[in-house]
Design a protein around this motif. Structure first.
Motif, short mmCIF file in Angstrom:
data_model
loop_
_atom_site.label_atom_id
_atom_site.label_comp_id
_atom_site.label_asym_id
_atom_site.label_seq_id
_atom_site.Cartn_x
_atom_site.Cartn_y
_atom_site.Cartn_z
N ALA A 86 -9.37 -1.62 -14.66
CA ALA A 86 -9.39 -1.96 -13.27
C ALA A 86 -10.40 -3.04 -13.30
O ALA A 86 -10.60 -4.41 -12.26
CB ALA A 86 -10.46 -0.92 -12.52
N HIS A 144 -6.80 -6.20 -11.38
CA HIS A 144 -7.20 -6.70 -9.97
C HIS A 144 -6.91 -6.57 -9.32
O HIS A 144 -7.16 -6.78 -7.62
CB HIS A 144 -8.60 -6.16 -9.68
N SER A 195 1.34 -0.82 -0.31
CA SER A 195 -0.32 -0.01 0.23
C SER A 195 0.98 0.89 -0.62
O SER A 195 0.27 1.84 -0.50
CB SER A 195 -0.84 -0.23 1.05
N TYR A 231 -10.82 -2.33 -2.78
CA TYR A 231 -11.50 -1.82 -3.12
C TYR A 231 -11.33 -0.01 -2.54
O TYR A 231 -11.66 0.75 -3.93
CB TYR A 231 -12.79 -1.87 -3.70
N MET A 263 -6.14 -4.86 -6.07
CA MET A 263 -7.53 -4.26 -4.75
C MET A 263 -7.61 -5.90 -4.59
O MET A 263 -8.37 -5.71 -3.49
CB MET A 263 -8.12 -4.24 -5.87
N HIS A 303 -9.38 0.67 -1.81
CA HIS A 303 -7.92 1.99 -2.44
C HIS A 303 -8.46 2.36 -3.65
O HIS A 303 -7.28 3.56 -3.64
CB HIS A 303 -6.68 0.74 -1.50
N VAL A 304 -8.82 2.25 -3.75
CA VAL A 304 -9.36 3.12 -5.39
C VAL A 304 -9.84 3.86 -5.19
O VAL A 304 -9.10 5.16 -5.52
CB VAL A 304 -10.05 2.46 -6.18
#
Length: 587
Positions: A355, A359, A328, A367, A362, A369-370
């Motif tokens: 995406a 993915h 991250s 998700y 993710m 984090h999108v």
């Protein structure tokens, strides 16, 4: 006559009988390239009947046209320069659109599925033979390539009587072989959808501008000539570029920059700003190219911050797969540092790219984090518009494909969570089957309900059919320009010498223009920027009609005195007052 191979469940005599009836003649000296009868593979289709033909049903439309297909491994090899002919004879029994549709593809098996040949056709209810000749531009060994019929664009029952791939004798002129040209619904010059679109353009993109010409005392000037020259369209007409060519540091005598400056008002780097999958490129070249673009009145897009599949990420990031915290942090650092470096120089960013199919990040991080990446990018450059971008939206051929639904739902959820998604990017890499322009407008309609601007971000059509290239680009431009929610069309490169699909380029490698370059020139550089001169009346008033954008408006008095001002033409623009001096200003 050469031996022909076809479906595993169809006797070989089908093709031979067809040839005997005169339905499918075989060129002299042709050699079959289709392998044994047992090689056929079916995916997502249901065989309904066999006999002298094979009928297949696409009962459920898949995510992609290739989700339903019939394919063969080719048991022999092919060399660069070989001349081949793919031939299919079939008819539609029923289809939800009246006519059936399929894509013919000769391609690498697995790998990147690169195409030796590709075309798409509408299939009538009458028996029709489709011929696709081509010259191999890649070499493959036995089993490394295949013939595939992509059937999954619509619900349909199609009956086949022949599928053959023939290798021509050495020295065969491809121009002597039969060829069935690709087309699309709505191509006719009198197509109703186009007339409706042109009417919308006149309402949405064009305004009357009232020009008032006066002298220094405020007295109206009658008989003055009013002209206007567009300096920039309000609509983005752009192209992908390469940093090394646009920087001017390589091939300085090349017309690359001059043509880009003439044809486009927006640029995006094809690869240079992608993460280390392609690298950030040479920073000096990127910076030099941005200076050139901005100095020439072009805006620049950033592509792309996060392309969240392992195959598009640096190996160093893949190594963090089992450490979510470090993973991250790496992605967040990428987003913030990259956006911050180019702040105030880029008008837009593709924050997340593709995406739906990519993915991996993710799947590990979630998700949510999108949304986090969007917020971080927006905070680092609040002046830039943050886009989401994906493929398979315009190329689906219809409204409501699974990938469209997933994209629509993802954007809907992001907006509901307050994510600063500020634009919807739709790619547009077309190959065989072409989405009818009227359907493209319907797709725009659907996504316009999200309340965000839409941009075609990566248009190209990979075809050596010059007429098709020109007609389809014309119609894509008209469809996009006619829709209120669409703010631009960006083609994915313009020169064959620097293009991932050279056949799609507007300009050949020797810089001669292909017909679709002329279409762009006529619409974008002529028709949609042309302003007819006007003459002021006794009250000093003249009305000009102009497409929205920035203009240099010039008022010339009968005695030769003149004045020029820059103005913005848009909806509800007020009158423009131009003062023409009685005498030259003192220096």
């Amino acid at each position: 006559m050469a031996k022909l191979m076809t479906w595993s469940v169809v006797v070989m005599s089908i093709v031979l009988a067809a040839a005997a009836r005169g339905d499918a003649s075989v060129p002299d000296g042709a050699t079959s390239m289709i392998g044994s009868l047992g090689d056929v593979r079916m995916t997502g289709v249901e065989p309904l009947s066999t006999g002298e033909s094979l009928t297949v049903r696409v009962a459920e439309v898949g995510e992609h046209p290739w989700s339903s297909q019939v394919a063969w491994h080719i048991d022999s090899g092919v060399e660069v320069g070989d001349v081949l002919l793919l031939r299919v004879r079939c008819r539609t029994l029923q289809a939800d659109t009246g006519e059936g549709a399929f894509g013919l593809n000769v391609e690498q098996y697995e790998g990147d599925w690169s195409k030796l040949a590709s075309a798409g056709y509408l299939v009538p209810k009458e028996w029709t033979t489709f011929n696709l000749p081509f010259v191999a531009d890649q070499a493959y060994g036995p089993g490394q390539w295949q013939v595939a019929l992509h059937l999954g664009s619509i619900w349909q029952d199609i009956e086949f009587a022949e599928v053959s791939l023939l290798q021509m004798p050495a020295g065969t002129d491809i121009g002597t072989l039969p060829r069935t040209m690709t087309s699309y619904a709505g191509r006719a010059i009198d197509a109703p959808w186009r007339a409706e679109a042109l009417e919308r353009i006149e309402k949405l993109r064009v305004s009357d501008v009232r020009v008032i010409a006066v002298d220094e005392q405020g007295v109206p000037i009658a008989g003055a000539t009013v002209t206007a020259e567009q300096t920039r369209s309000a609509f983005a007409f752009g192209s992908a570029i390469t940093a090394r060519h646009a920087s001017g540091t390589e091939q300085p005598l090349s017309p690359y920059r001059a043509i880009a400056t003439q044809f486009f008002n927006e640029i995006v780097f094809e690869n240079a700003m992608k993460w280390e999958h392609h690298g950030l490129g040479d920073q000096r070249q990127i910076d030099a190219a941005l200076v050139w673009a901005l100095d020439n009145g072009m805006t620049a897009r950033g592509h792309t911050l996060v392309w969240p599949g392992w195959r598009n990420l640096p190996a160093s990031v893949k190594a963090l797969e089992h450490d979510p915290f470090a993973l991250s942090r790496a992605v967040e650092s990428r987003v913030v540092s990259t956006v911050f470096r180019y702040r105030r120089r880029l008008a837009e960013w593709d924050v997340v790219n593709e995406a739906y199919a990519n993915h991996d990040l993710m799947d590990i991080l979630g998700y949510d984090h999108v949304a986090k990446w969007f917020r971080m990018a927006d905070a680092a450059a609040p002046e830039a518009r943050m886009y989401i971008n994906d493929y398979g939206i315009l190329t689906a051929g219809r409204v409501g494909s699974p990938q469209q639904d997933a994209y629509f739902n993802l954007i809907t959820q992001l907006l509901a969570d307050g994510t600063p998604v500020e634009g919807i990017g739709m790619q547009g890499h077309f190959g065989g089957l072409l989405t009818p322009p009227a359907v493209m407008v319907d797709i725009f309609d659907r996504f316009a309900t999200l309340g965000l601007p839409i941009k075609i971000t990566e248009y190209d059509l990979n075809s050596d059919d010059d007429a098709l290239q020109a007609d389809y680009l014309r119609d894509v431009l008209i469809a996009a320009y006619s829709h209120e929610a669409v703010e631009g069309v960006v083609i994915w490169g313009f020169w064959a010498g620097a293009h991932w699909r050279p056949d799609a380029a507007m300009f050949r490698e020797d810089w001669t223009a292909r017909p679709h370059a002329d279409v762009w020139r006529e619409l974008v550089l002529n028709e949609w920027k042309r302003v007819e001169p006007a003459t002021t009346n006794a009250e000093g008033v003249a009305t000009i009609r102009a497409h929205h954008g920035t203009y240099a408006v010039r008022v010339s008095r009968p005695d030769g005195r003149a004045a020029k001002i820059d103005v913005e033409v848009a909806n509800d623009a007020g009158p423009i007052r131009v003062v023409v001096r009685d005498r030259p200003a003192r220096r």
